[in-house]
Design a protein around this motif. Structure first.
Motif, mmCIF file in Angstrom:
data_model
loop_
_atom_site.group_PDB
_atom_site.id
_atom_site.type_symbol
_atom_site.label_atom_id
_atom_site.label_comp_id
_atom_site.label_asym_id
_atom_site.label_seq_id
_atom_site.Cartn_x
_atom_site.Cartn_y
_atom_site.Cartn_z
ATOM 1 N N ARG A 86 0.813 -1.218 0.000
ATOM 2 C CA ARG A 86 0.000 0.000 0.000
ATOM 3 C C ARG A 86 0.847 1.269 0.000
ATOM 4 O O ARG A 86 0.387 2.319 -0.445
ATOM 5 N N GLN A 90 0.167 3.853 -3.213
ATOM 6 C CA GLN A 90 -0.270 5.235 -3.053
ATOM 7 C C GLN A 90 0.756 6.214 -3.617
ATOM 8 O O GLN A 90 0.421 7.218 -4.251
ATOM 9 N N THR A 134 -8.930 2.625 -2.647
ATOM 10 C CA THR A 134 -7.816 3.507 -2.307
ATOM 11 C C THR A 134 -7.758 4.699 -3.252
ATOM 12 O O THR A 134 -7.634 5.851 -2.814
ATOM 13 N N ILE A 145 -4.930 6.087 2.680
ATOM 14 C CA ILE A 145 -5.697 5.050 3.375
ATOM 15 C C ILE A 145 -5.781 5.359 4.868
ATOM 16 O O ILE A 145 -6.808 5.166 5.509
ATOM 17 N N THR B 201 -9.072 -2.863 4.247
ATOM 18 C CA THR B 201 -7.702 -3.331 4.060
ATOM 19 C C THR B 201 -7.269 -4.061 5.326
ATOM 20 O O THR B 201 -7.587 -3.645 6.441
#
Ligand code: SF4
Ligand code: SF4
Lengths: 307, 222
Positions: A86, A90, A134, A145, B201
């Motif tokens: 992640r 991003q 996201t 996030i 998530t």
């Protein structure tokens, strides 16, 4: 407008859209991308740039997308969750937007087992659904996030993939619904050869009212030969190539198979155009970009709108 | 249980080629149950080594010992009077075994005799399958009792992906698509709705991703 990309403008205007595809080279040679761009420019509304497709290492999707921008072609950056956690996801989204990218296709990604580095560690920190969420969060809420406020939100037109030919069939439409809930603006499907099954899935989606909230683009890949058709049928998971397609290609002399493949593709485009809820086609002429102009021409989709 | 597979005999022989006196150490825990590192397997490995070395004209003494467990200092301790009699030890416990031996006996040469595979269970006699990846925050109840972390090749929390075909995973026709099983089960139970929501998530910090883990139980500490 959410992002203001050309693709978004065409779709929003209610014009039957067409996107192309460009696979970056297995090397740093920018000329390969420029060469492909020539055949796509002016013939499609936006071009998907694949992200190490089939888990084979290629020039990055972001790198090749930038070359397309330089060539005057609008890219649709494909991003998989396979190779980046992640943090990288991003960060790459921010970089891509800063460099002028306005469309993104969010994917889980093919497993690396069949790629050229089967020994690689797989990441899958997020899945495609969470990747869509996201991008949406970054765009609409202007945060990461974790809620951190961004100095500059990436205004992306968000795409996702759908495969009505994978199993279990009954669940496929729910998965589409989830992707729409997650934030997808447009959907590009797996290559369609089995129109009957595709139609069934589109009917289900229409019944659920899903296609009022998303632009659905049907995937089309012209077959180059009987060999390719057989390979797709037998060796690509989640691909549905009915025997009729293979028989039809077998029915013409070897030298004419490519022409027949293109004919089938054009017929499919015509059929898709007639279907309720279909907003466009996604033409994946894999390593066959030079034939894109004639396919789009034959499909009666030229000239492309300038908005 | 923790499931392992014995390393190829050639690999083990190669590891100990310079030694003349070796102790093979088994474990009565998981590896006994999955028939790879118990008393019986200790015997088989020891005699295989002896026979091979004899054939090569390079005879070796191989002794056998099987501990109650190799993951408890109390049992590992039981070797303390004999360790110095050997040039090396081959542990055929899971990967914890050789580490506990090496920690307890810092001067000893310790070799792993099995390749530790996964946490799983027996499907039938002679067949074991992975079930858990120790993510530290179990959520199988949300997925019809199936674990998508350990059993989906991509650890997807929203599956099945576009590669799912005929109940099999895109990576191999020999691998079940766990997401197919999840959908099937929940459909049968009339709980498909639970798959119509988006799962946040995952917090992977409870998993290996958060660094090596430790469980501390204050109530049990002496
Ligand atoms: S959810 Fe986590 S703890 Fe539960 S079975 Fe799967 S990997 Fe193991
Ligand atoms: S086919 Fe099934 S098990 Fe395999 S990666 Fe896709 S969802 Fe996971």
């Amino acid at each position: 407008m959410k992002a203001g990309s050309n693709l978004e403008k065409v779709l929003t205007a209610g014009i039957f859209a067409i996107t192309g595809e460009c696979g970056p080279p297995r090397g740093a040679n920018a000329e390969v991308v420029r060469e492909k761009a020539k055949f796509l420019k002016g013939n499609v509304d936006s071009v998907n740039v694949t992200d190490n497709q089939t888990a084979v290492v290629r020039m990055s999707s972001l790198g090749a997308s930038l070359i397309l921008i330089q060539e005057g072609v609008e890219p649709n950056l494909q991003m998989t969750a396979r190779d980046r956690n992640r943090i990288a996801v991003q960060s790459d989204i921010l970089g891509a937007y800063a460099l002028g990218i306005r469309n993104m296709l969010c994917l889980s990604g093919d497993h690396q087992k069949f790629g050229d580095h089967p020994e690689a560690k797989n990441v899958f920190d997020l899945d495609s659904m969470q990747l869509i969420q996201t991008v949406k969060k970054m765009r609409d809420e202007g945060t990461l996030i974790n809620g951190h406020k961004l100095d500059g939100a990436p205004k992306m037109f968000i795409g996702c993939a759908a495969n009505p030919f994978a199993d279990p069939f009954e669940f496929r439409v729910y998965r589409l619904a989830n992707k729409i809930d997650a934030g997808a603006d447009f959907v590009q499907t797996q290559c369609i050869y089995n129109l009957e099954r595709f139609r069934k899935w589109v009917d289900q989606a229409n019944d659920m009212g899903l296609l009022e909230n998303v632009f659905l683009m049907g995937g089309v890949t012209p077959m180059k030969s009987v060999g390719m058709a057989k390979y797709m049928k037998n060796s690509v998971p989640g691909m549905d190539v009915p025997d009729e397609i293979i028989k039809r290609l077998q029915g013409v002399p070897k030298g004419d198979q490519a022409k027949e493949g293109i004919k089938i593709a054009v017929e499919t485009i015509h059929q898709l155009r007639e279907m309720k809820g279909i907003a466009g086609v996604h033409l994946m002429a894999i390593e066959w970009e030079e034939r894109v102009p004639e396919i789009v021409e034959m499909a009666g989709m030229l000239p492309r709108p300038v908005l | 249980m923790i499931v392992g597979e014995r390393k190829p005999l050639g690999d083990i022989l190669d590891m100990i080629k310079d030694y003349k006196k070796v102790l093979v150490v088994g474990c009565k825990g998981c590896v006994t149950v999955c028939n790879v590192g118990g008393e019986k397997e200790v015997g088989i490995l020891a005699s295989s080594i002896r026979i091979s070395r004899k054939k090569d004209g390079n005879e070796i003494t191989v002794d056998e010992r099987t501990l109650e467990r190799q993951c408890d200092p109390e049992y590992v301790d039981q070797l303390k009077d004999i360790v110095s009699d050997y040039d090396a030890m081959v542990s055929i416990a899971c990967g914890v075994g050789p580490q506990f031996l090496a920690e307890r006996y810092p001067d000893a040469a310790v070799y792993p005799g099995i390749n530790t595979q996964f946490m799983g269970g027996a499907l039938e006699h002679g067949v074991w399958a992975e079930r858990c990846q120790g993510c530290g925050a179990c959520l199988v109840h949300n997925f019809g009792g199936h674990c998508p972390i350990a059993r989906c090749s991509k650890s997807l929390l929203h599956g099945p992906c576009g590669g799912s075909s005929g109940g099999k995973c895109e990576i191999s026709k020999d691998v079940d698509c766990v997401w197919h099983l999840i959908v099937e089960k929940l459909a049968k139970q009339g709980k498909m709705d639970s798959l119509r929501k988006l799962v946040p998530t995952k917090n992977w910090s409870t998993s290996r991703d958060g660094g090596p883990r430790k469980v501390v139980r204050e109530d049990l500490k002496l």
